[in-house]
Design an enzyme around this catalytic site. Structure first.
Site, short mmCIF file in Angstrom:
data_model
loop_
_atom_site.label_atom_id
_atom_site.label_comp_id
_atom_site.label_asym_id
_atom_site.label_seq_id
_atom_site.Cartn_x
_atom_site.Cartn_y
_atom_site.Cartn_z
N ASN A 209 0.85 -1.20 0.00
CA ASN A 209 0.00 0.00 0.00
C ASN A 209 0.88 1.24 0.00
O ASN A 209 2.10 1.14 0.00
CB ASN A 209 -0.97 -0.03 1.19
CG ASN A 209 -0.23 -0.07 2.51
OD1 ASN A 209 0.51 0.85 2.84
ND2 ASN A 209 -0.40 -1.15 3.25
N ALA A 273 1.33 1.44 11.65
CA ALA A 273 1.60 0.75 10.37
C ALA A 273 0.30 0.54 9.60
O ALA A 273 -0.76 0.35 10.18
CB ALA A 273 2.25 -0.61 10.66
N ASP A 277 -4.40 -6.12 5.19
CA ASP A 277 -5.44 -6.90 5.88
C ASP A 277 -5.42 -8.37 5.44
O ASP A 277 -5.86 -9.23 6.18
CB ASP A 277 -6.81 -6.30 5.62
CG ASP A 277 -6.98 -4.99 6.41
OD1 ASP A 277 -6.55 -4.96 7.57
OD2 ASP A 277 -7.51 -4.01 5.85
N LYS A 287 8.25 -17.74 -9.97
CA LYS A 287 7.56 -16.60 -10.60
C LYS A 287 6.38 -17.12 -11.43
O LYS A 287 6.55 -18.02 -12.25
CB LYS A 287 8.55 -15.84 -11.49
CG LYS A 287 7.93 -14.59 -12.04
CD LYS A 287 8.91 -13.81 -12.91
CE LYS A 287 8.16 -12.70 -13.61
NZ LYS A 287 8.85 -12.22 -14.79
N PRO A 305 -3.13 -11.48 10.75
CA PRO A 305 -3.43 -11.20 12.16
C PRO A 305 -3.58 -9.69 12.36
O PRO A 305 -2.90 -8.91 11.69
CB PRO A 305 -2.19 -11.72 12.90
CG PRO A 305 -1.11 -11.77 11.87
CD PRO A 305 -1.79 -12.03 10.56
N ASP A 306 -4.47 -9.29 13.25
CA ASP A 306 -4.61 -7.86 13.58
C ASP A 306 -3.67 -7.55 14.74
O ASP A 306 -3.90 -7.97 15.88
CB ASP A 306 -6.07 -7.54 13.94
CG ASP A 306 -6.29 -6.04 14.03
OD1 ASP A 306 -5.44 -5.36 14.66
OD2 ASP A 306 -7.27 -5.55 13.47
N ILE A 307 -2.61 -6.82 14.44
CA ILE A 307 -1.56 -6.59 15.43
C ILE A 307 -2.08 -5.70 16.56
O ILE A 307 -1.88 -5.97 17.74
CB ILE A 307 -0.32 -5.97 14.75
CG1 ILE A 307 0.22 -6.98 13.73
CG2 ILE A 307 0.74 -5.59 15.76
CD1 ILE A 307 1.18 -6.42 12.72
N LYS A 339 -14.16 1.44 15.61
CA LYS A 339 -12.88 0.70 15.51
C LYS A 339 -12.18 0.67 16.87
O LYS A 339 -11.59 -0.33 17.26
CB LYS A 339 -12.00 1.37 14.45
CG LYS A 339 -10.87 0.51 13.94
CD LYS A 339 -10.22 1.10 12.70
CE LYS A 339 -11.05 0.89 11.45
NZ LYS A 339 -10.42 1.41 10.23
N LYS A 343 -11.37 -2.89 18.57
CA LYS A 343 -9.98 -3.35 18.75
C LYS A 343 -9.52 -3.19 20.19
O LYS A 343 -8.36 -3.46 20.50
CB LYS A 343 -9.06 -2.58 17.81
CG LYS A 343 -9.44 -2.77 16.33
CD LYS A 343 -8.26 -2.48 15.42
CE LYS A 343 -8.67 -2.61 13.97
NZ LYS A 343 -7.52 -2.81 13.08
N1 CTP Z 1 -3.84 -2.79 12.19
C1 CTP Z 1 -3.00 -3.78 12.68
N2 CTP Z 1 -2.98 -5.01 12.07
C2 CTP Z 1 -3.78 -5.27 11.01
C3 CTP Z 1 -4.63 -4.25 10.51
C4 CTP Z 1 -4.63 -3.03 11.13
O1 CTP Z 1 -2.27 -3.54 13.63
N3 CTP Z 1 -3.74 -6.46 10.45
C5 CTP Z 1 -3.87 -1.50 12.89
C6 CTP Z 1 -3.30 -0.35 12.13
O2 CTP Z 1 -1.94 -0.17 12.46
C7 CTP Z 1 -4.13 0.80 12.64
C8 CTP Z 1 -5.47 0.20 12.94
O3 CTP Z 1 -5.23 -1.19 13.08
O4 CTP Z 1 -3.64 1.30 13.87
C9 CTP Z 1 -6.55 0.43 11.92
O5 CTP Z 1 -6.25 -0.08 10.68
P1 CTP Z 1 -7.24 0.15 9.42
O6 CTP Z 1 -6.63 -0.48 8.26
O7 CTP Z 1 -7.57 1.57 9.29
O8 CTP Z 1 -8.53 -0.58 9.88
P2 CTP Z 1 -8.96 -2.05 9.66
O9 CTP Z 1 -8.81 -2.77 10.93
O10 CTP Z 1 -8.26 -2.62 8.48
O11 CTP Z 1 -10.51 -1.90 9.35
P3 CTP Z 1 -11.21 -1.51 7.96
O12 CTP Z 1 -10.51 -2.32 6.92
O13 CTP Z 1 -12.60 -1.89 8.22
O14 CTP Z 1 -11.03 -0.05 7.77
#
Ligand code: CTP
Length: 400
Positions: A209, A273, A277, A287, A305-307, A339, A343
């Site tokens: 991204n 960061a 997702d 390749k 994983p959502d950190i 959010k 979280k």
């Molecule tokens: N984040 C994280 N790990 C992930 C995804 C997000 O730690 N796998 C953290 C980001 O660093 C940020 C927050 O979660 O602090 C929000 O991330 P964002 O991408 O805006 O939200 P999402 O959880 O992806 O929700 P959505 O896609 O519905 O906007």
């Protein structure tokens, strides 16, 4: 914590930014820091020793072979009696002398003879800063433990634009505070995530991204500036490692989570960061080739994983203050509040990343600070300023 009574040996070398050393001295004296200044021959071309003497309220040293100065305080003693040596501005020439171990004037001799920490604030033309010789000198100096603050990026006296401007005096004071362990976050540990993640598709392609890491890196530096011991876990970015903190370089979300876990325990976690997702379910080992007439490949994705949510989950390892970001393109406040609850983090900094906002990858940010009790709107500010404000707010939590 105050810097009152601490002793700083300030070396001012020759450059157009030398005048800012006077402001630095003023800020330090306002905190009752004892400043002894050394002005190089080239420095004398830009500011007078009289101005420095008036502001430091102490004699200014200029000459290696001055019998008078040597009888009052030998140069070895001068380099050892301070708590910290600060070089501001540090020219390319003085940095080169330090890297090469030269001692052909008072400033370089003191820097070679000292047994104290050294902080340099480089200031020079952008080409000189980017020159491989200066880059190599910096690598050598930082490898030996010399601390660096700045330089900032911006328009320069020589009508060019880029990195090379002396860090602003308040930022130099914060760096001094952090090195002397005197900041309000001294003794606190902070974990900051920054940058994008790269999720491999095959050995040459990846999902990524537009995150530059600029906001997360600035937050890490600002927390370190207030005295925190910071671990910065960074995805792939084009930014240099901020000095004075531990940096862990990672590529994928899985690696980022592992590096975060390894950095615990922490008092503060800031997840800036832009973590991908999803990742590709199965990374191809070779390749992926275009087959004539065949349909394009289908990528099957699985969630990462959502950190932030992992760090914020209740439990003994949860940092006292966990802060996340919410990158949204619409309904900023409502999405951010939802959010934050989802979280389980304490604060969310919500920013609008809609096309045209210029936030993602840009230099400025406009955020809402959402906590359980309130929602604050901050004005559009440079990312470094957003970082400084956030660090101050964090420090206030730990002061109470
Ligand atoms: N984040 C994280 N790990 C992930 C995804 C997000 O730690 N796998 C953290 C980001 O660093 C940020 C927050 O979660 O602090 C929000 O991330 P964002 O991408 O805006 O939200 P999402 O959880 O992806 O929700 P959505 O896609 O519905 O906007």
């Amino acid at each position: 914590m105050s810097l009152a009574g601490r002793k700083i040996l300030l070396i001012v070398s020759g450059g157009i930014a030398a005048y800012k050393a006077l402001e630095l001295v003023r800020l330090l004296r306002a905190e009752n820091v004892n400043v002894h200044a050394v002005l190089t021959r080239a420095g004398e071309k830009f500011i007078s020793s009289l101005s420095l003497q008036a502001l430091t309220e102490s004699p200014v040293s200029t000459d290696l072979f001055s019998l008078d100065e040597e009888s009052r305080m030998g140069h070895i003693a001068l380099s050892r009696s301070a708590d910290l040596l600060v070089v501001a501005p540090a020219t390319a020439n003085l940095l080169a002398k330090m890297a090469g171990g030269l001692a052909d004037d008072l400033a370089s001799t003191l820097l070679l003879a000292t047994d104290k920490q050294v902080l340099v604030a480089p200031a020079m033309n952008v080409r000189m800063w980017l020159h491989p010789a200066t880059r190599a000198n910096l690598v050598s100096l930082t490898g030996r433990g010399v601390h660096v603050v700045g330089p900032d990026e911006g328009p320069m006296a020589c009508n060019e634009y880029g990195p090379g401007r002396l860090a602003e005096p308040p930022a130099i004071v914060e760096a001094i505070r952090s090195l002397l362990g005197a900041g309000p976050l001294a003794g606190r540990r902070a974990l900051v995530t920054s940058g994008p993640t790269h999720e491999p598709i095959d050995p040459v392609r990846y999902i990524a991204n537009r995150s530059s890491g600029r906001q997360g890196h600035a937050i890490a530096a600002a927390l370190a500036g207030l005295g925190a011991r910071v671990t910065l876990v960074s995805g792939p970015v084009a930014l240099p490692d901020p000095p004075g903190l531990t940096v862990r370089h990672v590529e994928t979300a899985a690696e980022m989570l592992a590096a975060c876990r390894a950095a615990l325990p922490a008092d503060i976690a800031v997840c800036a960061a832009a973590v991908a997702d999803w990742r590709v379910a199965e990374e191809a080992g070779h390749k992926i080739k275009k087959e004539a007439g065949a349909a394009p490949p289908t990528l099957s994705l699985v969630p990462n994983p959502d950190i932030l949510a992992t760090l914020a989950a209740p439990g003994p390892a949860r940092p006292r203050l966990v802060i996340g970001f919410a990158a949204e393109t619409d309904d900023l406040r409502a999405h951010a509040e939802a959010k934050r609850r989802r979280k389980n983090c304490d604060w969310i900094l919500a920013n609008n990343v809609a096309a045209g906002s210029g936030v993602m990858g840009g230099e400025e940010n406009e955020v809402l600070l959402v906590s359980e009790a309130s929602v604050e709107t901050w004005p559009r500010l440079p990312k470094e300023e957003v970082a400084r404000r956030l660090a101050q707010r964090i420090a206030a939590v730990f002061a109470s």
